[in-house]
Design a protein around this motif. Structure first.
Motif, PDB file in Angstrom:
ATOM      1  N   GLY A 162      -8.201  -6.079 -10.794  1.00 62.28           N
ATOM      2  CA  GLY A 162      -8.974  -5.390 -11.822  1.00 62.28           C
ATOM      3  C   GLY A 162      -8.137  -4.581 -12.790  1.00 62.28           C
ATOM      4  N   ARG A 163      -6.793  -4.749 -12.720  1.00 64.21           N
ATOM      5  CA  ARG A 163      -5.885  -3.982 -13.587  1.00 64.21           C
ATOM      6  C   ARG A 163      -6.129  -2.474 -13.473  1.00 64.21           C
ATOM      7  NH1 ARG A 163      -2.321  -6.857 -13.428  1.00 64.21           N
ATOM      8  NH2 ARG A 163      -2.181  -8.843 -14.453  1.00 64.21           N
ATOM      9  N   ASP A 164      -6.523  -2.058 -12.286  1.00 65.81           N
ATOM     10  CA  ASP A 164      -6.695  -0.628 -12.053  1.00 65.81           C
ATOM     11  C   ASP A 164      -5.419  -0.105 -11.400  1.00 65.81           C
ATOM     12  OD1 ASP A 164      -7.281   1.903 -11.238  1.00 65.81           O
ATOM     13  OD2 ASP A 164      -9.235   1.412 -10.350  1.00 65.81           O
ATOM     14  N   ALA A 165      -4.619   0.641 -12.162  1.00 63.65           N
ATOM     15  CA  ALA A 165      -3.285   1.045 -11.702  1.00 63.65           C
ATOM     16  C   ALA A 165      -3.281   2.379 -10.982  1.00 63.65           C
ATOM     17  CB  ALA A 165      -2.330   1.100 -12.890  1.00 63.65           C
ATOM     18  N   ARG A 166      -4.466   3.014 -10.867  1.00 61.23           N
ATOM     19  CA  ARG A 166      -4.467   4.393 -10.364  1.00 61.23           C
ATOM     20  C   ARG A 166      -3.913   4.502  -8.939  1.00 61.23           C
ATOM     21  NH1 ARG A 166     -10.515   5.916 -11.446  1.00 61.23           N
ATOM     22  NH2 ARG A 166     -10.639   3.779 -10.689  1.00 61.23           N
ATOM     23  N   GLY A 167      -4.244   3.525  -8.100  1.00 61.91           N
ATOM     24  CA  GLY A 167      -3.775   3.571  -6.716  1.00 61.91           C
ATOM     25  C   GLY A 167      -2.258   3.470  -6.634  1.00 61.91           C
ATOM     26  N   LEU A 168      -1.712   2.461  -7.344  1.00 61.78           N
ATOM     27  CA  LEU A 168      -0.259   2.276  -7.304  1.00 61.78           C
ATOM     28  C   LEU A 168       0.455   3.490  -7.895  1.00 61.78           C
ATOM     29  CD1 LEU A 168       0.172  -1.512  -8.211  1.00 61.78           C
ATOM     30  CD2 LEU A 168       0.460  -0.406  -5.992  1.00 61.78           C
ATOM     31  N   LEU A 169      -0.143   4.103  -8.921  1.00 63.63           N
ATOM     32  CA  LEU A 169       0.461   5.323  -9.481  1.00 63.63           C
ATOM     33  C   LEU A 169       0.456   6.450  -8.449  1.00 63.63           C
ATOM     34  CD1 LEU A 169      -0.989   5.126 -13.100  1.00 63.63           C
ATOM     35  CD2 LEU A 169       1.426   4.948 -12.453  1.00 63.63           C
ATOM     36  N   GLY A 170      -0.550   6.429  -7.575  1.00 64.31           N
ATOM     37  CA  GLY A 170      -0.594   7.414  -6.487  1.00 64.31           C
ATOM     38  C   GLY A 170       0.585   7.226  -5.540  1.00 64.31           C
ATOM     39  N   ILE A 171       0.905   5.956  -5.238  1.00 66.58           N
ATOM     40  CA  ILE A 171       2.059   5.686  -4.363  1.00 66.58           C
ATOM     41  C   ILE A 171       3.338   6.179  -5.039  1.00 66.58           C
ATOM     42  CG2 ILE A 171       3.443   3.883  -3.261  1.00 66.58           C
ATOM     43  CD1 ILE A 171       0.913   2.228  -2.940  1.00 66.58           C
ATOM     44  N   LEU A 172       3.459   5.896  -6.344  1.00 71.94           N
ATOM     45  CA  LEU A 172       4.650   6.344  -7.073  1.00 71.94           C
ATOM     46  C   LEU A 172       4.748   7.876  -7.058  1.00 71.94           C
ATOM     47  CD1 LEU A 172       4.688   3.980 -10.201  1.00 71.94           C
ATOM     48  CD2 LEU A 172       6.025   3.787  -8.095  1.00 71.94           C
ATOM     49  N   THR A 173       3.598   8.546  -7.164  1.00 72.51           N
ATOM     50  CA  THR A 173       3.605  10.013  -7.114  1.00 72.51           C
ATOM     51  C   THR A 173       4.163  10.492  -5.778  1.00 72.51           C
ATOM     52  OG1 THR A 173       1.569   9.920  -8.407  1.00 72.51           O
ATOM     53  CG2 THR A 173       2.158  12.055  -7.469  1.00 72.51           C
ATOM     54  N   ALA A 174       3.683   9.880  -4.694  1.00 73.07           N
ATOM     55  CA  ALA A 174       4.166  10.274  -3.368  1.00 73.07           C
ATOM     56  C   ALA A 174       5.679  10.064  -3.282  1.00 73.07           C
ATOM     57  CB  ALA A 174       3.456   9.456  -2.287  1.00 73.07           C
ATOM     58  N   LEU A 175       6.137   8.930  -3.799  1.00 72.58           N
ATOM     59  CA  LEU A 175       7.575   8.628  -3.727  1.00 72.58           C
ATOM     60  C   LEU A 175       8.391   9.646  -4.526  1.00 72.58           C
ATOM     61  CD1 LEU A 175       7.525   4.721  -4.039  1.00 72.58           C
ATOM     62  CD2 LEU A 175       8.103   6.082  -2.012  1.00 72.58           C
ATOM     63  N   ALA A 176       7.909   9.996  -5.724  1.00 74.00           N
ATOM     64  CA  ALA A 176       8.669  10.926  -6.563  1.00 74.00           C
ATOM     65  C   ALA A 176       8.756  12.303  -5.914  1.00 74.00           C
ATOM     66  CB  ALA A 176       8.020  11.024  -7.949  1.00 74.00           C
ATOM     67  N   VAL A 177       7.610  12.793  -5.403  1.00 73.05           N
ATOM     68  CA  VAL A 177       7.614  14.112  -4.750  1.00 73.05           C
ATOM     69  C   VAL A 177       8.523  14.076  -3.521  1.00 73.05           C
ATOM     70  CG1 VAL A 177       6.181  15.770  -3.500  1.00 73.05           C
ATOM     71  CG2 VAL A 177       5.328  14.711  -5.588  1.00 73.05           C
ATOM     72  N   GLY A 178       8.400  13.007  -2.745  1.00 75.93           N
ATOM     73  CA  GLY A 178       9.211  12.875  -1.540  1.00 75.93           C
ATOM     74  C   GLY A 178      10.697  12.796  -1.854  1.00 75.93           C
ATOM     75  N   LEU A 179      11.039  12.042  -2.901  1.00 72.79           N
ATOM     76  CA  LEU A 179      12.452  11.925  -3.307  1.00 72.79           C
ATOM     77  C   LEU A 179      13.054  13.289  -3.597  1.00 72.79           C
ATOM     78  CD1 LEU A 179      12.966   9.072  -5.937  1.00 72.79           C
ATOM     79  CD2 LEU A 179      14.398   9.543  -3.958  1.00 72.79           C
ATOM     80  N   ILE A 180      12.318  14.080  -4.363  1.00 75.00           N
ATOM     81  CA  ILE A 180      12.836  15.407  -4.729  1.00 75.00           C
ATOM     82  C   ILE A 180      12.998  16.270  -3.481  1.00 75.00           C
ATOM     83  CG2 ILE A 180      12.305  17.526  -6.006  1.00 75.00           C
ATOM     84  CD1 ILE A 180      10.780  15.681  -8.027  1.00 75.00           C
ATOM     85  N   GLY A 181      11.966  16.280  -2.639  1.00 70.58           N
ATOM     86  CA  GLY A 181      12.019  17.104  -1.429  1.00 70.58           C
ATOM     87  C   GLY A 181      13.120  16.654  -0.483  1.00 70.58           C
ATOM     88  N   TYR A 182      13.239  15.344  -0.269  1.00 70.41           N
ATOM     89  CA  TYR A 182      14.282  14.824   0.622  1.00 70.41           C
ATOM     90  C   TYR A 182      15.670  15.211   0.114  1.00 70.41           C
ATOM     91  CZ  TYR A 182      12.163  11.773   4.175  1.00 70.41           C
ATOM     92  OH  TYR A 182      11.517  11.285   5.285  1.00 70.41           O
ATOM     93  N   HIS A 183      15.860  15.084  -1.209  1.00 71.04           N
ATOM     94  CA  HIS A 183      17.196  15.411  -1.726  1.00 71.04           C
ATOM     95  C   HIS A 183      17.502  16.897  -1.558  1.00 71.04           C
ATOM     96  CE1 HIS A 183      17.295  11.323  -3.093  1.00 71.04           C
ATOM     97  NE2 HIS A 183      18.512  11.478  -3.583  1.00 71.04           N
ATOM     98  N   ALA A 184      16.460  17.726  -1.684  1.00 75.50           N
ATOM     99  CA  ALA A 184      16.675  19.166  -1.462  1.00 75.50           C
ATOM    100  C   ALA A 184      17.082  19.416  -0.004  1.00 75.50           C
ATOM    101  CB  ALA A 184      15.405  19.950  -1.800  1.00 75.50           C
ATOM    102  N   ILE A 185      16.421  18.713   0.915  1.00 73.42           N
ATOM    103  CA  ILE A 185      16.760  18.889   2.338  1.00 73.42           C
ATOM    104  C   ILE A 185      18.141  18.320   2.641  1.00 73.42           C
ATOM    105  CG2 ILE A 185      16.141  18.211   4.689  1.00 73.42           C
ATOM    106  CD1 ILE A 185      13.259  18.290   3.884  1.00 73.42           C
TER     107      ILE A 185
END
Lengths: 358, 310
Positions: A37-60
């Motif tokens: 259905g070309r609804d990208a909201r879910g996949l953008l949610g996964i990308l959000t999780a990855l971006a937040v996690g990347l920043i936090g992991y690098h800080a740790i």
């Protein structure tokens, strides 16, 4: 200390289960929403999780291993060997997701929503894990033993690794947003706050933000997020008792990932995590009214079972699934996480196309 | 002149008295208490080093200011089976900011097994101002004492270590000689479990390093390492330890050799006998994985296990 690890795992598992349920954080459904259905909201949610996690992991990481270039890896982070075995494992996992309609973590939270068929998929996963163990020694000698374990901060430094991966995530986000076609029905803005929280599903990016933060907390206090260690351990213990598995799984315990040890205690930290995940999803589904016992048809059972076997084999040989290898791997700056994501998507897309065509 | 002592002077005297009291409570050459360590953490001439076996322990919280030594890469040679070379060990100590006059306190997880191994390696290279935190990491955590996650950087130290002193390290030849002699002048302590000692099993479940034969070195007595500690993981008192080993025939009159499977738990007993009781002790780090794999050496196998047979 173990007690503390179990208590924390219970809390983290409950948080993860509630978040998955509330924001319908299902890797397969989110991808299918876009493909169909070309609804990208879910996949953008996964990308959000990855971006937040990347920043936090690098800080740790900066705390755990101040100099990433000294040839060591940060403790416990899911950084796996990169070889053709990983590519095939991820591809197989992707096909398994399509066949069974969910990845492993989504089957776990769906179980809490009353999807009885998910039990069949999880039994398939256990069998798949058994097949994975049975094939492990030959794959290990053929490729995994010599495979490089690529950790991006080792060559790029923490800043370089963080910037490069955020740019990559950003680029994928731009592509998705360009392809996105807003759904016809928007959530009702007149809903009360209470309804928005407890009745309506949360937007995927809200779930993604929270899951990214939860992943960082989990890594800081216990271990990276992962949902297959306990399943794998159950399969390994059963197979070992039935003398159906090789006595020695070469080199397996030397890799970090969703480790699968022969069970010695009933409740391991990952076992506590999984139990709490299912219970929290159940409670969350009861409150929101999402809980209903869903009947199992023969065709559905077959798809779930076969898909489960493929996912089990893929998750064992890839040392984790969409959570342990994809989420926790990419957040950790592991090349194995990115490779898993690419081939898992390819497997999902290919099998979805074939499924549509037939 | 009848000048009243000021309140401040009183406080100073009190704190001096208290700190002396604390220092006395830790007054052994081998051990420091958790309370003593907490009170002395900010001393520049004291370096605390964690040697834990589980990766991720130090990183997720360690005694504030402590440095991490990884026993399986920092304290051993990673290719040959040996302890770290003199050069490797010296540069490790210098990078931890250890000077000639630095006092070292070691601690770790799993009952200080690997911290005791560390203490043995320090001793081999002639670094002698080294003590163990009694009760190790577990006791520190159980008492709710603070942990830090931020790693500490120290400017490089200037310590120079001595050549390896093998008077506290036993090698196979020497052990075989004792095993063969009719009236050995050396006592051997096997600190493994009774099942391993008797030869009912080759090694505990789940370990990768095994032997071709089961049993123990002839003449060795079995005193499991766990007998040397109290419930909270602290060492028993010197009197209790003396009685414990005397009961097994180890009274310090003869030199002693300790061994286990790979030589790390036996460092714990080496520490008790050598550093706490002052006996003459060598740790045999080749241990059963070397001895039980050696050709032509005598073995006592009480259980009568036949290798490889059904």
């Amino acid at each position: 200390m173990t007690d503390q690890a179990i208590v924390l795992s219970l809390l983290l598992g409950a948080g993860f289960g509630a978040l998955l349920q509330r924001s319908r954080f299902c890797f397969f459904c989110m991808t299918r929403d876009y493909l169909e259905g070309r609804d990208a909201r879910g996949l953008l949610g996964i990308l959000t999780a990855l971006a937040v996690g990347l920043i936090g992991y690098h800080a740790i990481f900066g705390l755990f291993l101040p100099d990433p270039g000294i040839g060591r890896l940060p403790p416990d982070a899911h950084i796996g060997p990169v070889s053709w075995v990983l590519a095939i494992a991820a591809l197989t996992f992707g096909v398994g997701m399509t066949l069974s309609g969910s990845c492993i973590s989504a089957h776990l939270y769906r179980l809490g929503e009353g999807a009885i068929a998910s039990v069949i998929a999880l039994i398939g996963v256990l069998i798949g894990f058994g097949l994975g163990f049975a094939s492990w020694n030959s794959l290990y000698l053929a490729a995994i033993q010599q495979a490089p374990v690529v950790w991006l901060p080792q060559t790029l430094g923490y800043s370089g690794s963080l910037v490069l991966q955020l740019l990559l995530l950003g680029a994928v986000a731009v592509i998705l947003m360009r392809g996105h076609q807003p759904a016809a029905r928007q959530p009702n803005a007149s809903m009360s706050f209470r309804e928005q929280i407890f009745k309506h599903r949360w937007p995927a990016h809200v779930g993604g933000l929270a899951i990214g933060m939860l992943a960082v907390l989990a890594y800081l206090r216990v271990a990276p997020l992962g949902v297959t260690a306990e399943l794998g351990s159950i399969a390994r213990t059963l197979g070992d008792e039935a003398a159906m598995l090789p006595e020695r799984l070469q080199g397996l315990d030397g890799f970090s990932g969703c480790a699968t040890a022969i069970k010695e205690t009933l409740l391991s930290p990952n076992g506590a995590f999984i139990l709490a995940l299912i219970v929290a999803s159940f409670i969350s589904a009861l409150i929101s009214g999402d809980f209903r016992l869903q009947p199992v048809t023969g065709k559905k059972a077959l798809g779930h079972f076969a898909g489960g076997i493929l996912m089990g084999w893929g998750a064992m040989t890839a040392l984790g699934c969409t959570v342990g290898t994809l989420l926790s791997g990419i957040m950790a700056g592991a090349a194995s996480g990115w490779l898993f994501a690419a081939f898992c998507l390819l497997g999902l897309w290919g099998s979805w196309r074939i499924g549509k065509a037939t | 002149m009848n000048k009243k002592p000021s309140f401040k002077a009183f406080l100073t005297a009190l704190s001096l008295g208290l700190s002396l009291g604390v220092a006395q409570a830790a007054n052994t050459d081998a051990l420091v208490t958790t309370d003593w360590l907490e009170a002395n953490l900010d001393r520049d001439d004291l370096r605390v080093i964690e040697v834990s076996v589980n990766p991720g322990k130090y990183e997720r919280g360690h005694i504030p200011g402590a440095v991490n030594f990884r026993w399986h890469t920092d304290l051993v040679d990673t290719v040959s089976r040996d302890i770290a070379s003199k050069e490797q060990f010296q540069s490790l100590l210098r990078s931890a900011g250890i000077n000639e006059d630095t006092e070292v306190v070691l601690y770790g997880d799993t009952n200080n097994w690997f911290a005791a191994w560390g203490a043995w390696v320090f001793d081999i290279y002639g670094v002698d101002d080294v003590r163990l935190l009694d009760g190790g990491r577990d006791k520190w955590e159980a008492e709710g004492k603070p942990l830090a996650i931020r790693p500490q950087q120290y400017s490089p130290g200037n310590i120079t270590v001595s050549d390896a002193d093998h008077s506290i390290r036993a090698f196979l030849d020497e052990v075989v000689e004792v095993a063969r002699s009719e009236n050995p002048a050396t006592d051997i302590v096997d600190i493994r479990s009774a099942a391993e000692y008797e030869g009912r099993i080759i090694a505990p479940e789940g370990v990768n390093e095994l032997s071709v034969r089961a049993g123990h070195i002839p003449g060795a007595v079995n005193v499991s390492w766990g007998n040397a500690v109290n419930e909270d993981g602290t060492f028993k008192s010197p009197e209790e330890l003396r009685a414990l080993y005397a009961e097994a025939g180890i009274d310090g009159d003869n030199p002693v050799i300790t061994y286990c499977r790979i030589g790390e738990r036996s460092s714990h007993t080496w520490f008790a006998l050598s550093r706490i009781l002052g006996y003459e002790v060598k740790n045999y780090d080749g241990s059963w994985t070397e001895y039980g794999n050696s050709v032509g050496v005598p073995v006592t196998n009480l259980a009568g296990t036949v290798w490889g047979g059904q």
